[in-house]
Design a protein around this motif. Structure first.
Motif, PDB file in Angstrom:
ATOM      1  N   UNK A  50     -46.635   3.207  23.792  1.00  0.00           N
ATOM      2  CA  UNK A  50     -48.006   4.324  23.041  1.00  0.00           C
ATOM      3  C   UNK A  50     -48.233   3.192  22.369  1.00  0.00           C
ATOM      4  N   UNK A  51     -49.247   2.689  22.674  1.00  0.00           N
ATOM      5  CA  UNK A  51     -50.603   1.159  22.024  1.00  0.00           C
ATOM      6  C   UNK A  51     -51.341   1.314  20.775  1.00  0.00           C
ATOM      7  N   UNK A  52     -51.502   2.897  20.769  1.00  0.00           N
ATOM      8  CA  UNK A  52     -52.298   3.427  19.924  1.00  0.00           C
ATOM      9  C   UNK A  52     -50.992   3.682  18.687  1.00  0.00           C
ATOM     10  N   UNK A  53     -50.105   3.688  18.422  1.00  0.00           N
ATOM     11  CA  UNK A  53     -49.351   3.309  17.860  1.00  0.00           C
ATOM     12  C   UNK A  53     -48.492   2.172  16.802  1.00  0.00           C
ATOM     13  N   UNK A  54     -49.082   0.858  17.934  1.00  0.00           N
ATOM     14  CA  UNK A  54     -48.509   0.010  17.022  1.00  0.00           C
ATOM     15  C   UNK A  54     -50.118  -0.963  16.083  1.00  0.00           C
ATOM     16  N   UNK A  55     -49.611  -1.747  15.228  1.00  0.00           N
ATOM     17  CA  UNK A  55     -50.519  -2.472  14.540  1.00  0.00           C
ATOM     18  C   UNK A  55     -51.318  -2.700  14.443  1.00  0.00           C
ATOM     19  N   UNK A  56     -52.259  -3.803  14.374  1.00  0.00           N
ATOM     20  CA  UNK A  56     -53.248  -4.583  15.077  1.00  0.00           C
ATOM     21  C   UNK A  56     -52.852  -5.863  15.651  1.00  0.00           C
ATOM     22  N   UNK A  57     -52.114  -5.844  14.790  1.00  0.00           N
ATOM     23  CA  UNK A  57     -50.548  -7.496  15.399  1.00  0.00           C
ATOM     24  C   UNK A  57     -50.264  -7.495  16.572  1.00  0.00           C
ATOM     25  N   UNK A  58     -49.541  -5.889  17.309  1.00  0.00           N
ATOM     26  CA  UNK A  58     -48.799  -5.942  18.203  1.00  0.00           C
ATOM     27  C   UNK A  58     -50.336  -6.314  19.495  1.00  0.00           C
TER      28      UNK A  58
END
Length: 362
Positions: A50-58
């Motif tokens: 779920x890429x939208x649930x991760x921080x900008x670093x990820x």
């Protein structure tokens, strides 16, 4: 530069490959056979679930790596003779509770994620079960056949004269010269190097503990099952209720995965097998008649927020980390390993390294 890399998974092997290509003399050590732990056990989706649930670093590492993977797959195929099978199928997310946030994230990052009607989804994926009410789709998302990726990396490294790989050689601690790390203690004796890289996945925290450092990386067990179907049974990856189905080119279908905090226990369980099989049949009813070809477990290197540790260890000159990628080691590996190489060789970094630095996080 003489470099010793602890860990022969996707992170360790790609780090070694880039350092060797840059002219370093590299030794890779692993406690078991190369590429047999989390990198082998994962599904190989070239995207966070779920890429939208991760921080900008990820996000930064993921976007860089996603764009790089097709070229990496082709290059490794040419260099090793083993095709990692970077397979672009696209990915459908079904019945998302945060669909609006997902679409807003895609708009901000210019990613091609959009809503699709269920009639269109069933036309594209005829094997999908009924009972799902909404979907979003991202074209171009690939999966890599991770066991073959590891075989390709291992074979490509074997052809380089400045690389040595030592398997079945556990590391028990580090060799220090004052404040500098100058090698490791192993089951086969002392091994020394100018620089030491810890890329030991879920075992990285245990290694750092021998220096009195607390690295918050711990094992999180994940179990998967594998079916064999017709090659056209599942044309695209599908994901619902935190479970996913991944098609390989030859008709193998992976379904996963569990998330279990049980230490270093990798034993597959009957409960997980039944749960995964139920998920598989709910997603793809045709799998009710398919045999489970294989069932296995691996240990993900869990870290706070899933943000990996990439960079030098303060107070221990010559010691570097590239670990703690949690569920996204295969996704983030190309960018993570290039960033580490840039930092070690004092080059301009491909991505801002601050958010991954071990300093202040140990």
């Amino acid at each position: 530069m003489n470099v010793l890399v602890i860990g022969a998974g996707a992170i360790g092997l790609q780090s070694a490959f880039l350092l060797a290509q840059a002219g370093c003399k590299v030794m890779v050590i692993d406690q078991s056979a190369a590429g047999q732990e989390a990198s082998w056990a994962g599904g190989g989706i070239v995207s966070p679930l779920y890429p939208w649930r991760y921080s900008a670093a990820i996000t930064a590492l993921a976007h860089w790596s996603q764009d790089y993977y097709p070229g990496l797959g082709e290059a490794l195929k040419q260099q090793s003779g083993v095709d990692p099978e970077v397979h672009e199928t696209g990915l459908y997310w079904l019945d998302l509770e945060d669909e609006d946030q997902a679409l807003a994230w895609a708009h901000r990052h210019s990613r091609p994620l959009h809503r699709v009607g269920m009639e269109q989804v069933h036309a594209a994926v005829p094997s999908l079960g009924e009972g799902f009410s909404s979907a979003v789709y991202m074209p171009g998302v690939a999966n890599v056949r991770n066991p073959r990726l590891l075989q390709a990396l291992r074979a490509a490294l074997a052809k380089l004269p400045n690389v040595t790989i030592i398997e079945h050689c556990p590391v028990s601690g580090f060799i220090n010269d004052g404040a500098r790390v100058v090698g490791v203690q192993t089951a086969q004796g002392e091994m020394r190097a100018e620089q030491v890289v810890v890329a030991a996945g879920a075992w990285s925290g245990n290694l750092l503990a021998t220096l009195g450092l607390k690295l918050p990386v711990k094992p999180m067990k994940g179990q998967m099952i594998l079916f064999k179907c017709a090659e056209d049974f599942l044309p695209s990856m599908v994901l619902a209720k935190r479970r996913y189905a991944i098609p390989r080119r030859d008709g193998h279908i992976l379904v996963g995965s569990t998330l279990e905090d049980v230490g270093f226990d990798k034993t597959p369980t009957e409960d997980a097998l039944e749960s995964l099989r139920e998920t598989a049949i709910e997603l793809l009813p045709g799998l009710a008649d398919a045999t489970v070809v294989k069932h296995w477990a691996g240990l993900r290197p869990a870290s706070p927020e899933g943000i990996p540790y990439i960079g030098p260890v303060p107070g221990h000159e010559g010691l570097w980390l590239n670990c703690g990628h949690f569920r996204n080691g295969l996704v983030l590996a190309p960018a993570s390993c290039l960033l580490l190489t840039d930092l070690m060789l004092d080059r301009s970094p491909c991505i801002d390294p601050k958010q991954y630095a071990p300093a202040g996080r140990l």
